[in-house]
Design an enzyme around this catalytic site. Structure first.
Site, PDB file in Angstrom:
ATOM      1  N   ASP A 308       0.795  -1.228   0.000  1.00  0.00           N
ATOM      2  CA  ASP A 308       0.000   0.000   0.000  1.00  0.00           C
ATOM      3  C   ASP A 308       0.827   1.277   0.000  1.00  0.00           C
ATOM      4  OD1 ASP A 308      -2.583  -1.214   0.035  1.00  0.00           O
ATOM      5  OD2 ASP A 308      -2.281  -1.714   2.136  1.00  0.00           O
ATOM      6  N   GLU A 311       2.413   1.630  -3.512  1.00  0.00           N
ATOM      7  CA  GLU A 311       1.454   1.624  -4.629  1.00  0.00           C
ATOM      8  C   GLU A 311       0.450   2.768  -4.537  1.00  0.00           C
ATOM      9  OE1 GLU A 311       1.495  -3.233  -5.381  1.00  0.00           O
ATOM     10  OE2 GLU A 311      -0.039  -2.332  -4.101  1.00  0.00           O
ATOM     11  N   TYR A 396      -9.427  -1.258   4.866  1.00  0.00           N
ATOM     12  CA  TYR A 396      -8.756  -1.234   6.169  1.00  0.00           C
ATOM     13  C   TYR A 396      -8.406   0.179   6.610  1.00  0.00           C
ATOM     14  CZ  TYR A 396      -8.178  -6.067   7.617  1.00  0.00           C
ATOM     15  OH  TYR A 396      -8.418  -7.321   8.097  1.00  0.00           O
ATOM     16  N   HIS A 451      -5.637 -13.648   5.440  1.00  0.00           N
ATOM     17  CA  HIS A 451      -4.647 -12.735   4.876  1.00  0.00           C
ATOM     18  C   HIS A 451      -3.629 -12.343   5.932  1.00  0.00           C
ATOM     19  CE1 HIS A 451      -7.877 -10.267   6.582  1.00  0.00           C
ATOM     20  NE2 HIS A 451      -6.955  -9.328   6.789  1.00  0.00           N
ATOM     21  N   ASP A 607      27.163   3.819  11.523  1.00  0.00           N
ATOM     22  CA  ASP A 607      25.846   4.454  11.444  1.00  0.00           C
ATOM     23  C   ASP A 607      24.899   3.414  10.847  1.00  0.00           C
ATOM     24  OD1 ASP A 607      23.732   6.172  11.377  1.00  0.00           O
ATOM     25  OD2 ASP A 607      24.650   7.634  10.035  1.00  0.00           O
ATOM     26  N   HIS A 618      -4.012 -12.975   9.873  1.00  0.00           N
ATOM     27  CA  HIS A 618      -5.397 -12.668  10.234  1.00  0.00           C
ATOM     28  C   HIS A 618      -6.337 -13.771   9.738  1.00  0.00           C
ATOM     29  CE1 HIS A 618      -8.863  -9.505  10.402  1.00  0.00           C
ATOM     30  NE2 HIS A 618      -9.086 -10.564  11.148  1.00  0.00           N
TER      31      HIS A 618
END
Length: 650
Positions: A308, A311, A396, A451, A607, A618
């Protein structure tokens, strides 16, 4: 002449801003966004067809320069303000760096690698409307005796499945509202519509079967209860917001907002009450990527493996926070600015809120009964400062919190809620099911698909400076040998700590759960007064979740960084996005896993950056329907020998 005037105006604004809480990592202002787009449009790109802005953000200045500027009592010339731009024009992707001080293009190139930039809102909107005028789709709706005016279509990204040539595509799935507001619960199953986004044409259409549309009765997600007023501003100090800088209790940090990541936290430092000075903890922290693969491999669902942030954009998907629902009534609300598809600045109101939170517990407490004649109790309330945003990506909603505590800890949390992504079925009870449905029957004719969710955090920790190391403090069982005691002990065993310092990035890929271990980022050159190495440790809030997909599965190739919950890499200013900069249709040849495995750089006393995956497997349940109660995950970064004692005891 116009460019010179704009440059003069911009320089005057910069001088003004420098006197008003300027910070080198401030997100681009609306003026800087507009100036960037103006310069791009005035270049040769402005003459090309379909010029569209897909990414426009601050080109992060050199870290050394930023730290020098921040640490100097008399700040030198601030780092030059530059913007990084990705545009599409004439079917190609262009990357540009704009020098905002000079008003010139510092660099420009055509991107020829795999993957594409994120979609714009206009592209997604057009793709959602395209099926409604497509003759074959209109016939399919008529064949189902549905009213097309009640149909909503939603474009989904399609991923990559081994194709040698790819184009910018989405697959539209459609839903039948018929008066319902819970759109995702009423899918029109069996229809797949593939759309070429650049030409905005349907390039493939299939209507393979018909399934009953789930009933709209009982699927309303709206509550009947009024929001209850609540207040979390419970301390006697409060907090101050100075531009993008926030000061609260013993913390000071910088907050920003970008179209891709949403909230960014920078230059977070905590005050040491004994030395009376601020000490560095984190240079930069933000969400890097989300990966949400659905576990239905059938033709109509296999491609639903979303990344997400790359995209669509987490910041672009941020919602206006609602008082009494998202934030307490006395929270301070902050706006963000992003570039629209035409490059002009767009204000996103109230996308962040800042508030004090009462955890209604104790930061510490103790009752002492061993002082003769006294019962002594002392403690302190658990009060913290929260910076919050909410992003809605399709079905969601993600509630993202950065929580700062007076004990020096940073708690990072995410709550998942919203509505389930479901498929229509002819089944109305479990007794009827005779095949693999890849999910749970949560209502009649409604299967919620299994999922995963993976939210990957980028954490550039600078514990008391840049030279840091990853230490694995492993708990090992030891036998009692009694060689040092004259008196025998009845004990047979105990556990001890064996510390291992990671040398290279290969050592920085860590699986958790197979053995007891604590992970610390330490500064080997800094010690406490009694000689312990200063550091912070990672405390996951639940057992870390890693991907169960096979290594040769295409979604896993793109998101192979989900095989480990923890990665530690050498700092590189260009390495910020775990799934690669161009996530849409990416092929797994760029990103965190590639950087770590191919370069395997040294990470001892360097660093370094820690990446942490907050993961969820889920399995849907009926209580998740019609709206899902929040599911929480997260982690804490907690001081570990960083202070000489409990910082709550001044």
């Amino acid at each position: 002449m116009k460019i010179r005037i704009l440059t003069l105006i911009f320089l005057l604004q910069c001088v003004f801003n420098l006197g008003l809480h300027f910070h080198p990592l401030d997100p681009l202002s609306p003026q800087e966004i507009n100036k960037t787009s103006f310069i791009v449009k005035k270049s040769h790109l402005g003459t090309l067809k379909d010029l569209t802005f897909h990414y426009l953000d601050l080109e992060e200045p050199n870290k050394t320069h930023v730290l020098q500027w921040l640490s100097s009592k008399k700040p030198p010339q601030p780092p030059r303000r530059r913007s990084l731009v990705v545009v599409r024009a004439a079917g190609q992707t262009y990357e540009l760096i704009i020098d905002l001080t000079s008003g010139r293009i510092a660099s420009s190139r055509i991107y020829t690698g795999h993957g594409f930039p994120s979609f714009t809102f206009i592209e997604l909107f057009k793709a959602s409307k395209l099926p409604l005028t497509f003759p074959s789709f209109k016939k399919s709706i008529l064949d189902r005796s549905l009213n097309i005016s009640e149909v909503s279509c939603i474009p989904f990204s399609v991923g990559w499945y081994g194709e040698t040539i790819t184009r910018r595509e989405v697959k539209a799935s459609c839903f039948y509202r018929d008066g319902s507001v819970n759109v995702f619960t009423r899918p029109i199953e069996g229809i797949t519509i593939t759309i070429d986004v650049d030409s905005m044409k349907v390039v493939k259409y299939s209507d393979r079967f018909i399934k009953p549309i789930p009933d709209k009765e009982g699927n309303d997600f709206r509550t009947k209860h009024k929001p209850f007023p609540f207040s979390c501003n419970v301390s006697d100090t409060g907090f101050k917001i100075l531009g993008n800088k926030i000061k609260w209790a013993n913390w000071k940090f910088h907050v920003g907002f970008t179209a891709r990541a949403g909230i960014t936290i920078s230059t977070a430092s905590v005050r040491d009450t004994r030395t009376k000075r601020f000490r560095r903890v984190m240079y930069r922290g933000h969400l890097s990527e989300t990966f949400v693969p659905y576990m239905d491999p059938t033709y109509d669902w296999y491609f639903r493996t979303f990344m997400d942030i790359g995209e669509f954009g987490f910041g672009k998907s941020a919602v206006n926070l609602q008082p009494l629902i998202d934030c307490p009534q006395n929270a301070a609300f902050l706006d963000g600015y992003v570039a629209g598809p035409d490059g002009t600045a767009q204000q996103m109101s109230n996308v962040m809120c800042v508030f004090e939170k009462n955890g209604y517990g104790a930061s510490f407490r103790h009752t002492e009964i061993n002082v003769p004649g006294q019962v002594i109790t002392s403690g302190e309330a658990d009060i913290s400062l929260v910076v919050r945003m909410v992003a809605t990506l399709g079905n969601y909603d993600y509630i993202v919190d950065w929580e700062f505590k007076k004990n020096g800890a940073i708690r990072v949390g995410v709550d998942l809620t919203g509505v389930l992504e479901v498929k229509a079925t002819s089944y109305t009870s479990n007794e009827q099911i005779t095949e693999n449905t890849y999910g749970t029957l949560v209502a009649k004719n409604t299967i919620a698909i299994n999922h995963d969710h993976y939210l990957t955090y980028y954490l550039d920790l600078d514990i008391d400076g840049n030279g840091n190391s990853l230490v694995k403090a492993k708990l090992k069982t030891a036998r009692v040998t009694d060689v040092h005691n004259k008196t025998s002990s009845p004990r047979k065993s105990y556990w001890t700590v064996v510390k291992e310092t990671a040398k290279t990035e290969a050592d920085g890929r860590v699986r958790l759960g197979s053995e007891p271990v604590e992970l610390l980022i330490v500064n080997p050159q800094k010690k406490t007064k009694i000689g312990n190495t200063v550091g912070y440790r990672l405390i996951p809030e639940h057992l870390p979740v890693t991907s169960l997909l096979t290594d040769d599965d295409y979604p896993e190739i793109r998101a192979s960084y989900t095989k480990y919950p923890v990665w530690v890499t050498a700092y590189n200013r260009s390495e910020k996005w775990a799934g690669g900069f161009y996530s849409d249709r990416s092929r797994g040849d760029d990103g965190l896993a590639v950087w770590s495995s191919s370069r395997n750089r040294e990470i001892e006393n360097k660093d370094i950056v820690m990446w942490y995956n907050v993961g969820f497997h889920h399995i849907p349940y009926q209580e998740d329907f019609p709206v899902m109660p929040t599911l929480h995950g997260g982690f804490t970064l907690r001081p570990s020998n960083f202070f000489d004692n409990d910082p709550l005891i001044a």
